[in-house]
Design an enzyme around this catalytic site. Structure first.
Site, PDB file in Angstrom:
ATOM      1  N   TRP A 195       4.596  14.002   2.511  1.00 27.74           N
ATOM      2  CA  TRP A 195       5.551  13.166   3.227  1.00 27.74           C
ATOM      3  C   TRP A 195       6.937  13.306   2.612  1.00 27.74           C
ATOM      4  O   TRP A 195       7.136  12.978   1.441  1.00 27.74           O
ATOM      5  CB  TRP A 195       5.086  11.695   3.164  1.00 27.74           C
ATOM      6  CG  TRP A 195       3.723  11.477   3.749  1.00 27.74           C
ATOM      7  CD1 TRP A 195       2.526  11.569   3.101  1.00 27.74           C
ATOM      8  CD2 TRP A 195       3.408  11.151   5.107  1.00 27.74           C
ATOM      9  NE1 TRP A 195       1.484  11.317   3.959  1.00 27.74           N
ATOM     10  CE2 TRP A 195       2.001  11.056   5.205  1.00 27.74           C
ATOM     11  CE3 TRP A 195       4.187  10.928   6.264  1.00 27.74           C
ATOM     12  CZ2 TRP A 195       1.347  10.747   6.389  1.00 27.74           C
ATOM     13  CZ3 TRP A 195       3.522  10.606   7.443  1.00 27.74           C
ATOM     14  CH2 TRP A 195       2.135  10.526   7.503  1.00 27.74           C
ATOM     15  N   TRP A 211      -2.958   0.487   9.136  1.00 26.32           N
ATOM     16  CA  TRP A 211      -1.997   1.516   8.701  1.00 26.32           C
ATOM     17  C   TRP A 211      -2.489   2.906   9.072  1.00 26.32           C
ATOM     18  O   TRP A 211      -1.720   3.732   9.554  1.00 26.32           O
ATOM     19  CB  TRP A 211      -1.716   1.404   7.198  1.00 26.32           C
ATOM     20  CG  TRP A 211      -0.608   0.430   6.969  1.00 26.32           C
ATOM     21  CD1 TRP A 211      -0.734  -0.893   6.656  1.00 26.32           C
ATOM     22  CD2 TRP A 211       0.795   0.679   7.115  1.00 26.32           C
ATOM     23  NE1 TRP A 211       0.497  -1.485   6.593  1.00 26.32           N
ATOM     24  CE2 TRP A 211       1.466  -0.542   6.863  1.00 26.32           C
ATOM     25  CE3 TRP A 211       1.557   1.791   7.423  1.00 26.32           C
ATOM     26  CZ2 TRP A 211       2.857  -0.673   6.922  1.00 26.32           C
ATOM     27  CZ3 TRP A 211       2.944   1.676   7.471  1.00 26.32           C
ATOM     28  CH2 TRP A 211       3.579   0.461   7.229  1.00 26.32           C
TER      29      TRP A 211
HETATM   30  C1  LIG Z   1      -0.254  -1.980  10.017  1.00 23.91           C
HETATM   31  C2  LIG Z   1      -1.188  -3.146  10.243  1.00 23.91           C
HETATM   32  C3  LIG Z   1      -1.616  -3.908   9.170  1.00 23.91           C
HETATM   33  C4  LIG Z   1      -2.486  -4.989   9.381  1.00 23.91           C
HETATM   34  N1  LIG Z   1      -2.903  -5.729   8.295  1.00 23.91           N
HETATM   35  C5  LIG Z   1      -3.756  -6.762   8.482  1.00 23.91           C
HETATM   36  C6  LIG Z   1      -4.216  -7.540   7.396  1.00 23.91           C
HETATM   37  O1  LIG Z   1      -3.897  -7.288   6.229  1.00 23.91           O
HETATM   38  N2  LIG Z   1      -5.034  -8.607   7.663  1.00 23.91           N
HETATM   39  C7  LIG Z   1      -5.428  -8.911   8.933  1.00 23.91           C
HETATM   40  O2  LIG Z   1      -6.166  -9.883   9.119  1.00 23.91           O
HETATM   41  N3  LIG Z   1      -5.048  -8.164   9.958  1.00 23.91           N
HETATM   42  C8  LIG Z   1      -4.210  -7.109   9.797  1.00 23.91           C
HETATM   43  N4  LIG Z   1      -3.797  -6.382  10.863  1.00 23.91           N
HETATM   44  C9  LIG Z   1      -4.350  -6.673  12.195  1.00 23.91           C
HETATM   45  C10 LIG Z   1      -3.546  -7.651  13.039  1.00 23.91           C
HETATM   46  O3  LIG Z   1      -2.195  -7.332  13.032  1.00 23.91           O
HETATM   47  C11 LIG Z   1      -3.700  -9.108  12.577  1.00 23.91           C
HETATM   48  O4  LIG Z   1      -5.056  -9.403  12.398  1.00 23.91           O
HETATM   49  C12 LIG Z   1      -3.138 -10.038  13.633  1.00 23.91           C
HETATM   50  O5  LIG Z   1      -1.772  -9.805  13.807  1.00 23.91           O
HETATM   51  C13 LIG Z   1      -3.372 -11.469  13.228  1.00 23.91           C
HETATM   52  O6  LIG Z   1      -2.832 -12.309  14.197  1.00 23.91           O
HETATM   53  P1  LIG Z   1      -3.736 -13.368  14.933  1.00 23.91           P
HETATM   54  O7  LIG Z   1      -4.582 -14.095  13.972  1.00 23.91           O
HETATM   55  O8  LIG Z   1      -2.823 -14.163  15.809  1.00 23.91           O
HETATM   56  O9  LIG Z   1      -4.667 -12.423  15.796  1.00 23.91           O
HETATM   57  P2  LIG Z   1      -5.400 -12.601  17.189  1.00 23.91           P
HETATM   58  O10 LIG Z   1      -4.734 -11.676  18.134  1.00 23.91           O
HETATM   59  O11 LIG Z   1      -5.545 -14.004  17.580  1.00 23.91           O
HETATM   60  O12 LIG Z   1      -6.832 -11.974  16.885  1.00 23.91           O
HETATM   61  C14 LIG Z   1      -7.904 -12.765  16.352  1.00 23.91           C
HETATM   62  C15 LIG Z   1      -8.367 -12.199  15.050  1.00 23.91           C
HETATM   63  O13 LIG Z   1      -8.884 -10.894  15.247  1.00 23.91           O
HETATM   64  C16 LIG Z   1      -8.594 -10.082  14.101  1.00 23.91           C
HETATM   65  N5  LIG Z   1      -7.741  -8.977  14.524  1.00 23.91           N
HETATM   66  C17 LIG Z   1      -6.818  -8.987  15.507  1.00 23.91           C
HETATM   67  N6  LIG Z   1      -6.269  -7.769  15.635  1.00 23.91           N
HETATM   68  C18 LIG Z   1      -6.846  -6.983  14.705  1.00 23.91           C
HETATM   69  C19 LIG Z   1      -6.708  -5.619  14.331  1.00 23.91           C
HETATM   70  N7  LIG Z   1      -5.868  -4.796  14.957  1.00 23.91           N
HETATM   71  N8  LIG Z   1      -7.446  -5.156  13.310  1.00 23.91           N
HETATM   72  C20 LIG Z   1      -8.328  -5.958  12.660  1.00 23.91           C
HETATM   73  N9  LIG Z   1      -8.508  -7.257  12.978  1.00 23.91           N
HETATM   74  C21 LIG Z   1      -7.781  -7.752  13.984  1.00 23.91           C
HETATM   75  C22 LIG Z   1      -7.851 -10.968  13.116  1.00 23.91           C
HETATM   76  O14 LIG Z   1      -8.793 -11.489  12.215  1.00 23.91           O
HETATM   77  C23 LIG Z   1      -7.273 -12.044  14.015  1.00 23.91           C
HETATM   78  O15 LIG Z   1      -7.024 -13.256  13.366  1.00 23.91           O
HETATM   79  C24 LIG Z   1      -2.932  -5.287  10.680  1.00 23.91           C
HETATM   80  C25 LIG Z   1      -2.488  -4.513  11.754  1.00 23.91           C
HETATM   81  C26 LIG Z   1      -1.614  -3.451  11.543  1.00 23.91           C
HETATM   82  C27 LIG Z   1      -1.147  -2.642  12.714  1.00 23.91           C
END
Ligand SMILES: Cc1cc2nc3c(=O)[nH]c(=O)nc-3n(C[C@H](O)[C@H](O)[C@H](O)COP(=O)(O)OP(=O)(O)OC[C@H]3O[C@@H](n4cnc5c(N)ncnc54)[C@H](O)[C@@H]3O)c2cc1C
Length: 463
Positions: free
Chosen positions: A303, A379
């Protein structure tokens, strides 16, 4: 059973619907609950104002207050659980230590050590599945190998689901040890004694707050599919990830709530909960993802991005408003909406050409909901190096993303006051309006795109 038991809290900071607590209090009539502030974890944290410490501390206070009302007590220790758990178990004459499983690699090693030390003392160790509906090895393909594509995994996950998986696990709190039996363990170290300072939190800690948040989200669940990509909606997504991270809400409770609200929106929400378990499964079955790319060919990418650009990204000074607003809000609160996580991760890797691991580490240092599996999965998905990831040639245009998901710039305006007076169109491209107090773009997306494609294509040829 008359023998004494110990209940060790970790990522499950609630008294309600708690598997280990439920089983311990069913089998034993004297159960001492304990939490250990782990010196190994705490000493690795750079920032002494880590929001997670405040969240944990406050959530433990909630438990402590509830227990005190019933004449019970939570033991709170500060030390290395590898020695503290066996020590206190011995002191209290414990027969069995109960806990809920933690799947992170370091946690698994810690638990193996604790179990071995307890064994030497003749004390049993029972660890139960609580944090997930299905752990890493429970939903596999018919040939016994792990899924590498989300959709079939998700279908199989739903097929495996039985009403028993969602059963509420209630504890008999009367079986907890009376506080009078624990009078040598009354100290509750404050944050300063742990070496940390109190922080303001965007998310209210504690299990009651977790349940309240879930209830607030229920009326919005049916609109989830339409609203979840737009950061301006306060409850467009549940905001429960922090509560799931610390176990101040039970995953079974979430699934029961989904079952009562089976709208199209709720089904999309369910699939996000399954993504959470998909990433947990990947970390369990393919532990190399913690440090390496899921697919080996992408490990060869060198990178070229610079440390100056990394710094600008971290500070929210890239000149791209949607990226900068997301990063500044994150620095301020420890929270970032999922769509914004995708945009800033894509920008770091495919515009700034910086190793995804640097972004992953930065998120890990500040996210209130930091979860190793989800963060790594997210990521690697954005960087196209992961399992069932975004194809490498799909590169987000930060300006189009901004126009699509914050069309009137409402969200950007709320975070970047210097851009407040720009028109709905200009706010996505402030370089056209020239705002002296806002940085010019540090890179040109149109120029970076072919460089990113060339980087990935070179790595593909070397596979
Ligand atoms: C680069 C990146 C880093 C992330 N890092 C984390 C992290 O450290 N911890 C984390 O919990 N989530 C992470 N996520 C996933 C996601 O962004 C968050 O879970 C979400 O934004 C949480 O918001 P919410 O509780 O309102 O989700 P909602 O949309 O209400 O979803 C309900 C639950 O589903 C799970 N979830 C939702 N989307 C994802 C997803 N894409 N991947 C895995 N689980 C998901 C979470 O537990 C979330 O609370 C990451 C996503 C990206 C793109």
């Amino acid at each position: 059973m008359t023998e004494r038991a110990l209940l060790w809290f970790r990522r499950d900071l609630r008294l309600e619907d708690h598997k280990a607590l439920s089983l311990a209090t069913e089998l034993h009539s004297w159960v001492a609950p304990v939490f250990v502030f782990d010196t190994t974890i705490l000493s690795a944290l750079q920032n002494r104002q880590d929001r997670r410490l405040t969240f944990i501390w406050d959530s433990l206070q909630v438990i402590q207050k509830k227990l005190a009302q019933q004449g019970k007590h939570l033991i709170v220790l500060h030390g290395d659980p590898r020695t503290e758990i066996p020590r206190i178990a011995k002191e209290l004459g414990i027969h069995t230590v109960f806990t809920n499983e933690d799947y992170e690699p370091q946690a698994k090693l810690r638990d193996q050590k604790v179990q071995a030390s307890l064994q030497e003392l003749g004390i049993q160790f029972r660890s139960l599945k609580d944090q997930v509906i299905f752990s890493g090895s429970e939903v596999l393909k018919s040939d016994g190998t792990p899924y590498q594509v989300f959709t079939p995994y998700s279908k199989a996950w739903i097929q495996h689901l039985r009403p028993s998986h969602l059963e509420e696990k209630c504890a008999r709190l009367e079986s907890l040890a009376p506080a009078t039996d624990l009078k040598h363990y009354l100290a509750f170290p404050d944050l300063a004694a742990l070496g940390f300072q109190r922080c303001s939190l965007w998310l209210e800690p504690g299990a009651d707050a977790g349940l309240r948040r879930l209830k607030q989200f229920i009326p919005h669940m049916s609109a989830y599919a339409e609203q979840r990509d737009f950061p301006q909606f306060e409850l467009g997504t549940s905001g429960l990830s922090g509560h799931l991270r610390f176990g101040t809400v039970s995953i079974r409770q979430l699934l029961r709530t989904y079952r009562e609200n089976r709208s199209a929106g709720a089904r999309v929400w369910l699939s996000e909960l399954i993504w959470r378990e998909f990433y947990q499964m990947l970390l369990d079955q393919f532990p190399h993802v913690e440090t390496k790319t899921f697919r080996p060919e992408w490990n060869s990418i060198v990178w070229p991005g610079t440390s100056e650009h990394l710094q600008a990204w971290q500070n929210g000074e890239t000149g791209y408003p949607i990226v900068d607003a997301a990063m500044r809000h994150f620095n301020e609160t420890g929270w970032m909406h999922n769509r914004l996580r995708m945009i800033v991760a894509s920008f770091l890797t495919k515009d700034l050409l910086i190793d995804w691991r640097k972004g992953e580490a930065y998120f890990a240092s500040g996210l209130l909901d930091f979860d190793l599996a989800a963060n790594n999965g997210g990521w690697q998905w954005c960087a196209s190096t992961g399992c069932d990831a975004q194809p490498y040639f799909r590169i987000f245009n930060p300006t189009s993303q901004s126009l699509k998901f914050d069309p009137q710039g409402k969200w950007i305006r709320a975070i970047l006051p210097e851009l407040r007076n720009l028109s709905d169109k200009e706010i996505h491209e402030p370089w056209k309006a020239s705002v002296p107090s806002y940085p010019a773009p540090i890179v040109d997306h149109a120029q970076q795109r072919p460089l990113a494609l060339a980087l990935y294509e070179k790595a593909r040829k070397h596979k």
